[in-house]
Design a protein around this motif. Structure first.
Motif, PDB file in Angstrom:
ATOM      1  N   GLU A  92       0.829  -1.212   0.000  1.00  0.00           N
ATOM      2  CA  GLU A  92       0.000   0.000   0.000  1.00  0.00           C
ATOM      3  C   GLU A  92       0.865   1.263   0.000  1.00  0.00           C
ATOM      4  N   SER A  93       1.930   1.255   0.806  1.00  0.00           N
ATOM      5  CA  SER A  93       2.728   2.486   0.847  1.00  0.00           C
ATOM      6  C   SER A  93       3.511   2.681  -0.452  1.00  0.00           C
ATOM      7  N   VAL A  94       3.815   1.562  -1.143  1.00  0.00           N
ATOM      8  CA  VAL A  94       4.483   1.698  -2.452  1.00  0.00           C
ATOM      9  C   VAL A  94       3.550   2.421  -3.423  1.00  0.00           C
ATOM     10  N   LEU A  95       2.287   2.016  -3.418  1.00  0.00           N
ATOM     11  CA  LEU A  95       1.336   2.648  -4.343  1.00  0.00           C
ATOM     12  C   LEU A  95       1.131   4.123  -3.988  1.00  0.00           C
ATOM     13  N   ASP A  96       1.124   4.429  -2.693  1.00  0.00           N
ATOM     14  CA  ASP A  96       0.978   5.830  -2.285  1.00  0.00           C
ATOM     15  C   ASP A  96       2.106   6.679  -2.860  1.00  0.00           C
ATOM     16  N   THR A  97       3.315   6.111  -2.842  1.00  0.00           N
ATOM     17  CA  THR A  97       4.463   6.879  -3.341  1.00  0.00           C
ATOM     18  C   THR A  97       4.489   6.934  -4.859  1.00  0.00           C
ATOM     19  N   LYS A  98       4.235   5.777  -5.492  1.00  0.00           N
ATOM     20  CA  LYS A  98       4.454   5.679  -6.949  1.00  0.00           C
ATOM     21  C   LYS A  98       3.252   6.113  -7.779  1.00  0.00           C
ATOM     22  N   ASN A  99       2.073   5.897  -7.268  1.00  0.00           N
ATOM     23  CA  ASN A  99       0.834   6.220  -7.986  1.00  0.00           C
ATOM     24  C   ASN A  99       0.898   5.876  -9.486  1.00  0.00           C
ATOM     25  N   PRO A 100       1.064   4.578  -9.806  1.00  0.00           N
ATOM     26  CA  PRO A 100       1.244   4.187 -11.215  1.00  0.00           C
ATOM     27  C   PRO A 100      -0.056   4.266 -12.018  1.00  0.00           C
ATOM     28  N   SER A 101       0.095   4.200 -13.356  1.00  0.00           N
ATOM     29  CA  SER A 101      -1.084   4.170 -14.237  1.00  0.00           C
ATOM     30  C   SER A 101      -1.815   2.844 -14.074  1.00  0.00           C
ATOM     31  N   ALA A 102      -1.060   1.762 -13.820  1.00  0.00           N
ATOM     32  CA  ALA A 102      -1.663   0.432 -13.640  1.00  0.00           C
ATOM     33  C   ALA A 102      -0.677  -0.459 -12.887  1.00  0.00           C
ATOM     34  N   VAL A 103      -1.223  -1.513 -12.275  1.00  0.00           N
ATOM     35  CA  VAL A 103      -0.386  -2.534 -11.630  1.00  0.00           C
ATOM     36  C   VAL A 103      -0.527  -3.812 -12.437  1.00  0.00           C
ATOM     37  N   LEU A 104       0.605  -4.416 -12.818  1.00  0.00           N
ATOM     38  CA  LEU A 104       0.564  -5.656 -13.604  1.00  0.00           C
ATOM     39  C   LEU A 104       1.029  -6.813 -12.730  1.00  0.00           C
ATOM     40  N   VAL A 105       0.161  -7.826 -12.620  1.00  0.00           N
ATOM     41  CA  VAL A 105       0.505  -9.024 -11.840  1.00  0.00           C
ATOM     42  C   VAL A 105       0.465 -10.245 -12.762  1.00  0.00           C
ATOM     43  N   VAL A 106       1.244 -11.270 -12.388  1.00  0.00           N
ATOM     44  CA  VAL A 106       1.285 -12.497 -13.199  1.00  0.00           C
ATOM     45  C   VAL A 106       0.941 -13.702 -12.318  1.00  0.00           C
ATOM     46  N   GLY A 107       0.342 -14.719 -12.942  1.00  0.00           N
ATOM     47  CA  GLY A 107       0.189 -16.014 -12.286  1.00  0.00           C
ATOM     48  C   GLY A 107      -0.822 -16.032 -11.169  1.00  0.00           C
ATOM     49  N   ASP A 108      -0.548 -16.855 -10.156  1.00  0.00           N
ATOM     50  CA  ASP A 108      -1.591 -17.180  -9.172  1.00  0.00           C
ATOM     51  C   ASP A 108      -1.058 -17.358  -7.761  1.00  0.00           C
ATOM     52  N   VAL A 109       0.086 -16.738  -7.468  1.00  0.00           N
ATOM     53  CA  VAL A 109       0.633 -16.939  -6.116  1.00  0.00           C
ATOM     54  C   VAL A 109       0.015 -15.915  -5.154  1.00  0.00           C
ATOM     55  N   ASN A 110       0.297 -16.071  -3.864  1.00  0.00           N
ATOM     56  CA  ASN A 110      -0.311 -15.168  -2.881  1.00  0.00           C
ATOM     57  C   ASN A 110       0.014 -13.701  -3.175  1.00  0.00           C
ATOM     58  N   SER A 111       1.236 -13.435  -3.646  1.00  0.00           N
ATOM     59  CA  SER A 111       1.625 -12.050  -3.941  1.00  0.00           C
ATOM     60  C   SER A 111       0.773 -11.461  -5.061  1.00  0.00           C
ATOM     61  N   THR A 112       0.345 -12.304  -5.999  1.00  0.00           N
ATOM     62  CA  THR A 112      -0.476 -11.847  -7.129  1.00  0.00           C
ATOM     63  C   THR A 112      -1.781 -11.252  -6.611  1.00  0.00           C
ATOM     64  N   LEU A 113      -2.472 -12.027  -5.802  1.00  0.00           N
ATOM     65  CA  LEU A 113      -3.768 -11.573  -5.274  1.00  0.00           C
ATOM     66  C   LEU A 113      -3.592 -10.387  -4.319  1.00  0.00           C
ATOM     67  N   ALA A 114      -2.597 -10.488  -3.450  1.00  0.00           N
ATOM     68  CA  ALA A 114      -2.421  -9.443  -2.430  1.00  0.00           C
ATOM     69  C   ALA A 114      -2.229  -8.075  -3.096  1.00  0.00           C
ATOM     70  N   CYS A 115      -1.378  -8.007  -4.100  1.00  0.00           N
ATOM     71  CA  CYS A 115      -1.087  -6.707  -4.733  1.00  0.00           C
ATOM     72  C   CYS A 115      -2.266  -6.240  -5.586  1.00  0.00           C
ATOM     73  N   ALA A 116      -2.939  -7.192  -6.234  1.00  0.00           N
ATOM     74  CA  ALA A 116      -4.100  -6.823  -7.040  1.00  0.00           C
ATOM     75  C   ALA A 116      -5.180  -6.199  -6.153  1.00  0.00           C
ATOM     76  N   LEU A 117      -5.381  -6.774  -4.996  1.00  0.00           N
ATOM     77  CA  LEU A 117      -6.419  -6.310  -4.071  1.00  0.00           C
ATOM     78  C   LEU A 117      -6.116  -4.898  -3.565  1.00  0.00           C
ATOM     79  N   VAL A 118      -4.863  -4.671  -3.218  1.00  0.00           N
ATOM     80  CA  VAL A 118      -4.490  -3.332  -2.731  1.00  0.00           C
ATOM     81  C   VAL A 118      -4.703  -2.304  -3.845  1.00  0.00           C
ATOM     82  N   ALA A 119      -4.270  -2.663  -5.057  1.00  0.00           N
ATOM     83  CA  ALA A 119      -4.361  -1.710  -6.172  1.00  0.00           C
ATOM     84  C   ALA A 119      -5.820  -1.345  -6.446  1.00  0.00           C
ATOM     85  N   VAL A 120      -6.663  -2.362  -6.564  1.00  0.00           N
ATOM     86  CA  VAL A 120      -8.044  -2.075  -6.958  1.00  0.00           C
ATOM     87  C   VAL A 120      -8.766  -1.237  -5.892  1.00  0.00           C
TER      88      VAL A 120
END
Ligand code: UD1
Length: 387
Positions: A92-120
């Motif tokens: 979450e704090s990474v997104l606060d700092t970077k404020n990207p146009s989009a977050v790209l995740v790959v595959g199906d590991v725990n990190s994939t879902l965790a980051c997708a959830l924070v971004a959305v």
């Protein structure tokens, strides 16, 4: 979520996330393809630190030429809840700092879902590469990660046509889905010439002796909790491998989870046979070399089912299902579960006939990441077509 064209920054910034070993070979060609577009897209690479051992992590970055991550969240291991929650908090704090146009995740590991959830939740659109795969087995942690990540993604890139049907059935708009092929196979094409030959991998004399007098070898990998976390199941899996090894020596690179479970359940003794060679987890180029020249691969990995299909090497899948049906319908894969009699029948067939011939699935041509980069740029600039 609609991209606001007028306020979208140029160059666009894509925050790419990796966490665990199978993510690295998927992300490597995507980063390259974005770079090839020139200055319009700016990539920031975040590593969650889900995998951290040299053998599970650094070796892959080096072999695949992935740039050092811009940010490492260092979450490490833990229960699913701890791991997922730690990734979310730190991301979450990474997104606060970077404020990207989009977050790209790959595959199906725990990190994939965790980051997708924070971004959305922060209103940042999510791009999911390798979307739409379904095992229909909700006891598999990856299946939960797949279903949920797809539900909250804006742009979904699929590797095989079955993915489209799965996503449409789950109510995802067809405008969001793009069939582009398989980025992991891009990496395979790119690195095949650099694959490390088995003679080099087995370089110490004990290992060299291992293959002497045999006509080839088989490879075994197993790390799914359903196969390795229960002592009886793990014992029967190892016993099957030992039986097979009486005919064909088996090379067994061991995931740390499997190694720990074998120790914990006191199963080292049964594995102590001269026809099974236990090795630490392999680097990417070593694993490619091992698979390429194997007569058969026994595995519970999803990625290896795809890689063996691309290599034309027979694969026996030690699970009751696959989320990658194209590897069975068109490729070299046969689903066997842990049914000893079934596995031995398939194995005998492979030894006798060389196994299923298989063919290369549609768009597994080494160009998937180029298609993805072009589609992402178009989407950032123009939004969805025909909406
Ligand atoms: C994870 C993915 C799985 C993927 C696999 C590839 C999830 C739910 N699972 O499973 O989909 O196929 O990666 O490897 O995300 N460990 C180490 N060193 C490491 C990493 C892990 O020793 O660098 C050991 C630890 O004991 C850890 C265990 O492996 O507790 C499990 O690691 P974890 O990342 O939770 O899941 P994997 O089984 O690796």
């Amino acid at each position: 979520m609609e991209i606001n064209k007028s306020s979208a920054p140029t160059p666009y910034s894509i925050l790419c996330v990796v966490g665990a070993r199978p993510n690295f070979m998927k992300m490597a060609p995507i980063i390259e393809a974005f770079a090839a577009l020139g200055p319009e897209i700016n990539v920031c690479l975040v590593h969650t630190g889900q995998h951290y051992d040299v053998a599970m992590n650094h070796q892959y970055f080096e072999a695949l030429g992935i740039p050092q991550p811009d940010i490492n969240l260092d979450v490490g291991s833990g229960s699913h809840t701890t791991q997922t929650a730690n990734v979310m908090l730190r991301f979450e704090s990474v997104l606060d700092t970077k404020n990207p146009s989009a977050v790209l995740v790959v595959g199906d590991v725990n990190s994939t879902l965790a980051c997708a959830l924070v971004a959305v939740k922060k209103g940042i659109p999510v791009i999911h590469v390798e979307a739409g795969l379904r095992s229909f087995d909700r006891a598999m942690p990856e299946e939960i990660n797949r279903v949920l990540t797809d539900q909250i993604s804006e742009l979904l890139f699929i590797t095989e046509r079955s993915g489209r049907e799965n996503l449409l059935r789950e109510g995802i708009s067809k405008h969001r889905i793009r069939f582009v092929g398989n980025v992991m196979i891009d990496t395979l094409h790119h690195n095949l010439k650099k694959a490390v030959p088995v003679s080099k991998i087995l370089k110490n004399s004990d290992s060299e002796k291992f293959l002497t007098g045999h006509d080839g070898y088989g490879v075994l990998t197993a790390h799914r909790p359903s196969n390795v976390d229960d002592p009886d199941t793990l014992r029967s899996l190892l016993e099957i491998a030992i039986k097979i090894s009486a005919q064909l020596p088996i090379i067994f690179p061991m995931h740390p989870r499997t190694r720990d479970m074998i120790q914990k359940f006191g199963l080292n003794k049964i594995l102590d046979v001269p026809t099974v060679l236990q090795l630490p987890p392999m680097g990417y180029l070593e694993m490619l070399g091992l698979m390429k020249d194997a007569r058969v691969v026994l595995t519970d990995s999803g990625g290896i089912q795809e890689e063996t299909t691309a290599l034309g090497v027979p694969c026996i899948t030690l699970r009751d299902n696959t989320e990658r049906p194209i590897t069975v319908d068109e490729g070299t894969n046969t689903i066997a579960g842990l049914d000893s009699a079934k596995i031995l029948t398939i194995f005998d067939e492979v030894m006798l006939t060389g196994g299923k011939a298989g063919r290369t699935p549609e768009l597994w041509d080494g160009q998937a990441s180029t298609r993805i980069a072009a589609e992402v740029l178009d989407w950032l600039k123009n939004g969805y077509p025909n909406k």
